[in-house]
Design a protein around this motif. Structure first.
Motif, PDB file in Angstrom:
ATOM      1  N   HIS A  93       0.802  -1.229   0.000  1.00 49.80           N
ATOM      2  CA  HIS A  93       0.000   0.000   0.000  1.00 49.80           C
ATOM      3  C   HIS A  93       0.837   1.282   0.000  1.00 49.80           C
ATOM      4  CE1 HIS A  93      -2.792  -3.024   1.767  1.00 49.80           C
ATOM      5  NE2 HIS A  93      -3.698  -2.374   1.044  1.00 49.80           N
TER       6      HIS A  93
ATOM      7  N   PRO B  40      -2.877  -3.597  -3.180  1.00 47.78           N
ATOM      8  CA  PRO B  40      -1.776  -3.154  -2.305  1.00 47.78           C
ATOM      9  C   PRO B  40      -0.391  -3.396  -2.872  1.00 47.78           C
ATOM     10  CG  PRO B  40      -2.686  -5.220  -1.517  1.00 47.78           C
ATOM     11  CD  PRO B  40      -3.587  -4.764  -2.625  1.00 47.78           C
TER      12      PRO B  40
ATOM     13  N   GLU C 109      -2.454   6.501  -5.090  1.00 49.73           N
ATOM     14  CA  GLU C 109      -2.411   5.285  -4.288  1.00 49.73           C
ATOM     15  C   GLU C 109      -3.536   4.384  -4.789  1.00 49.73           C
ATOM     16  OE1 GLU C 109      -3.245   5.951  -0.151  1.00 49.73           O
ATOM     17  OE2 GLU C 109      -4.933   7.260  -0.570  1.00 49.73           O
ATOM     18  N   ASN C 110      -3.501   3.122  -4.409  1.00 52.44           N
ATOM     19  CA  ASN C 110      -4.542   2.187  -4.814  1.00 52.44           C
ATOM     20  C   ASN C 110      -4.782   1.230  -3.664  1.00 52.44           C
ATOM     21  OD1 ASN C 110      -6.127   0.112  -5.929  1.00 52.44           O
ATOM     22  ND2 ASN C 110      -5.311   0.491  -7.975  1.00 52.44           N
ATOM     23  N   LYS C 111      -5.791   1.491  -2.872  1.00 52.85           N
ATOM     24  CA  LYS C 111      -6.069   0.681  -1.690  1.00 52.85           C
ATOM     25  C   LYS C 111      -6.627  -0.685  -2.057  1.00 52.85           C
ATOM     26  CE  LYS C 111      -6.720   4.675   1.326  1.00 52.85           C
ATOM     27  NZ  LYS C 111      -7.627   5.408   2.249  1.00 52.85           N
ATOM     28  N   GLU C 112      -7.134  -0.827  -3.299  1.00 52.38           N
ATOM     29  CA  GLU C 112      -7.694  -2.101  -3.727  1.00 52.38           C
ATOM     30  C   GLU C 112      -6.609  -3.066  -4.197  1.00 52.38           C
ATOM     31  OE1 GLU C 112     -10.647  -1.348  -6.652  1.00 52.38           O
ATOM     32  OE2 GLU C 112     -11.968  -0.228  -5.293  1.00 52.38           O
TER      33      GLU C 112
END
Length: 706
Positions: free
Chosen positions: A231, A256, A251-254
């Motif tokens: 993440h 990590p 960012e890309n929380k889906e």
């Protein structure tokens, strides 16, 4: 020197004692030395229906007091073998070698010249600056002031486009974690800004020099030296603000496992966003004008693209798409639908890197591991080359498209670093600085490159270096070094540690194994994933080739490698226990079923594969050093090294391997573990620790094979 083995068996493990009679060689009297006992706890994991034993799982908690006590016992045991007359001689030689001055390749920003410098006696290199060509240099940052023992290092530094600010990162005790600070270059004042929890990141400044981009990870939930790193986010920090105010760029929380980096063109017109997964070379690319949003250009993980430079509406990239050896392409930002146009086509030589300087594309090729620099116009027309007196490695050749003069460094296995000033208008060059070692003359050493056939017949380059006049026999001490992975090329470079080995009457041999990129993308692919066994065969056959030429023999050959090279040494010594007289696996990836459970280890699946995949598991399990030690087999004397703060390849890899190898060893050859304190994977290690480590390792090796 003789070793006598006493075996005693218990219900669940074998413990043994080694007695050493030193005959006054070591301490002047006989001394009893016992191998540390390591408790074994039944533990099994199931992979694809197969149960796998992991009796030393408890050693993964490497910050635990019980593990620390075990480490102290291991260090005490190993000292009995590392402290000898060879270690004393090597350390004395290294102390002499290390007194030479060091200078990095200088680079300029807005008329200021920056470089690193060391007198040869400092623990860490200083960052220097010359405010003008005729100005006296001054110290910008002295990391020797960071700590009393030199274990807090200057890990990275980035000068702002206007040359007024310096973003610099500190590393504590060798950790990959970075803390960023900001300095006013004019007066040396360090600002209040402090940015924590950054890893694997540089500082990419905005064109207006008012801030920079950097990579930040979430604060670890548990142990910061072992927790999995996922993440990440790209942040923008504005000068003079708190880190809590930093702006999230992406960012890309889906997902990590995605990671990013940003480049800004030298003219400040464009920004380039790269998206990657782990160490996979393939990436996604988006571009945009600096003050506008990004436009996706490469939307599939199909190849590697690296931005070179831009001019007006044109952007040049280095890529290996449909070109395993690399090619240069150009994109017209005003007509993105037209796609990329080939500018410099792929050749038989792999491209190491490309820069645009003085309106030229300067392409760095590798020709059988040696540098070959060619000049091209912006349209891809070849118009010259950089000539060197000797074959070797060129580095640091970089600059901006309007620069006329630049610096570069040159070296090879017997030539200490030289720095040249190059005028790109007339291609004239002059020696600017060279490293001078006490009592050293390059002409007193020889270095040759030969090719040898591996198991499948593939020809592998092998560099062989030693003192001139050395009689090469089956008794000559040989140090064979390799890496073989992650598209990393081992190129000819002068090394003080290898010089110390040669000064003891030894031969240093470096094999350019598959898995690197010495011959482009295909060379890498032949040594990764299901082809990994090729790398181990390449290394073993290097030793066999040397022995066939009466350059050493199994009893006089030591093998060494670090990180992925530590895995190499571990796997090869287990597969060929009678081929070597000493093994030195350093900071190695030894548990191939759990490497992805710690810090950034998951990112190596692109080269190794994933244990969660059946085919990958079967391959990994077939060579994993920790899992392939056979009970009762006689393995060569082995010195395993790691550091207690290594958060790249966590030390539990080496701990578990050492414990199991000690327990199952089938003869009197000792298995030793040396654990450095206040150190990490290798970067930032202070001078004294480097000297002590090298002397201990090579001293132990020489005592067994010479």
């Amino acid at each position: 020197m003789k070793y006598f083995l006493l075996n005693s068996l218990s219900s669940d493990l074998k413990s043994w004692l080694i007695y050493i009679c030193s005959f006054c060689i070591l301490a002047g009297c006989s001394q009893e030395i016992s191998v540390p006992k390591t408790k074994s706890i039944d533990h099994f994991d199931e992979y694809h229906g197969q149960k796998v034993s992991d009796p030393y799982r408890w050693l993964e908690d490497f910050t635990n007091d019980a593990v620390k006590e075990w480490v102290n016992e291991q260090n005490d045991f190993s000292k009995q073998f590392t402290q000898n007359k060879y270690q004393t001689s090597i350390k004395k030689n290294l102390e002499s070698i290390w007194t030479s001055e060091y200078l990095s390749t200088p680079y300029k920003v807005q008329g200021k010249t920056f470089y690193y410098f060391n007198t040869g006696k400092l623990q860490q290199n200083k960052l220097m600056v010359k405010d003008c060509d005729s100005c006296i240099e001054r110290v910008l940052i002295d990391p020797n002031q960071f700590s009393s023992d030199g274990t807090i290092a200057l890990a990275s530094a980035s000068v702002s486009p206007d040359s007024k600010w310096l973003a610099f990162a500190q590393s504590d005790g060798g950790s990959d974690w970075r803390t960023w600070r900001i300095m006013d270059i004019e007066n040396g004042q360090i600002m209040a800004d402090e940015l924590s929890w950054s890893k694997f990141s540089g500082a990419e400044w905005s064109p207006d020099s008012k801030g920079f981009f950097y990579r930040k990870y979430p604060i670890p939930n548990g142990e910061e030296l072992s927790d999995v790193n996922t993440h990440p986010a790209i942040m923008y920090h504005a000068l003079g603000t708190e880190q809590s105010m930093d702006r999230v760029i992406i960012e890309n929380k889906e997902d990590p496992l995605l990671s990013w980096s940003i480049s800004v063109s030298d003219d400040g017109q464009f920004k380039i966003l790269y998206t990657t997964k782990g160490t996979d070379e393939r990436n996604l690319v988006s571009i945009g004008r600096y003050d506008e949003s990004f436009t996706p250009i490469i939307e599939n993980f199909k190849a590697s693209y690296t931005f070179i430079d831009s001019k007006n509406e044109s952007l040049w990239f280095l890529t290996n798409e449909n070109a395993p050896n690399g090619k240069v392409v150009r994109l017209d930002f005003g007509d993105l639908n037209a796609g990329f146009k080939d500018i410099i086509s792929e050749s038989d030589l792999p491209i190491r890197d490309v820069d645009m300087i003085n309106q030229k594309l300067i392409v760095h090729y590798l020709e059988d591991t040696f540098s070959n620099i060619k000049y091209f116009s912006e349209e891809g027309i070849e118009n010259g080359s950089l000539q060197t007196i000797l074959p070797g490695t060129i580095s640091g050749l970089s600059g901006k498209k309007d620069d006329v003069e630049v610096f570069y460094s040159f070296t090879n296995f017997k030539q200490p670093s030289q720095i040249y000033k190059l005028n790109l208008l007339n291609n004239a060059q002059e020696l600017y600085w060279e490293e001078k070692l006490e009592n050293f003359k390059s002409e007193n050493y020889v270095s040759d490159m030969v090719f040898y056939p591996s198991k499948d017949g593939t020809l592998i380059p092998l560099h062989v270096s030693h003192k001139k006049g050395l009689a090469l026999t089956s008794d000559t001490p040989v140090l064979l070094y390799g890496y073989g992975g992650f598209s990393i090329s081992l190129v000819p470079r002068f090394s003080k540690r290898f010089l110390a080995w040669m000064n003891q009457g030894g031969v240093f041999a470096l094999a350019n194994l598959r898995g690197g990129s010495e011959y482009g993308k295909n060379w890498h692919e032949q040594g990764m994933l299901l082809n990994k066994q090729n790398v181990f065969d390449d290394f073993a056959y290097a030793a066999k080739f040397l022995h066939s030429k009466k350059i050493g023999s199994p009893h006089s050959t030591a093998i060494q490698g670090g990180s992925n090279g530590g895995l190499l040494v571990g796997a090869v010594m287990l597969q060929n226990p009678n081929l070597f007289g000493f093994a030195i696996p350093q900071v190695g990836v030894m548990d191939m079923l759990r490497f992805n459970k710690f810090t950034i280890g998951w990112g190596w699946e692109s080269d190794y594969g994933s244990p969660e995949n059946l085919e990958d598991f079967q391959n990994l399990y077939s060579y994993s050093p920790y899992h392939n030690i056979q009970d009762g087999v006689c393995y060569p004397p082995t010195l395993i090294t790691t550091s207690d703060r290594d958060d790249r390849v966590v030390p539990s890899h080496s701990y578990k391997f050492a414990a199991r190898l000690q327990n199952l060893q089938g003869c009197e050859n000792p298995i030793m573990l040396r654990v450095e304190t206040r150190a990490g994977h290798g970067a930032g290690k202070p001078r004294n620790k480097q000297i002590s480590e090298i002397a201990d390792i090579y001293g132990a090796a020489m005592s067994f094979i010479k």
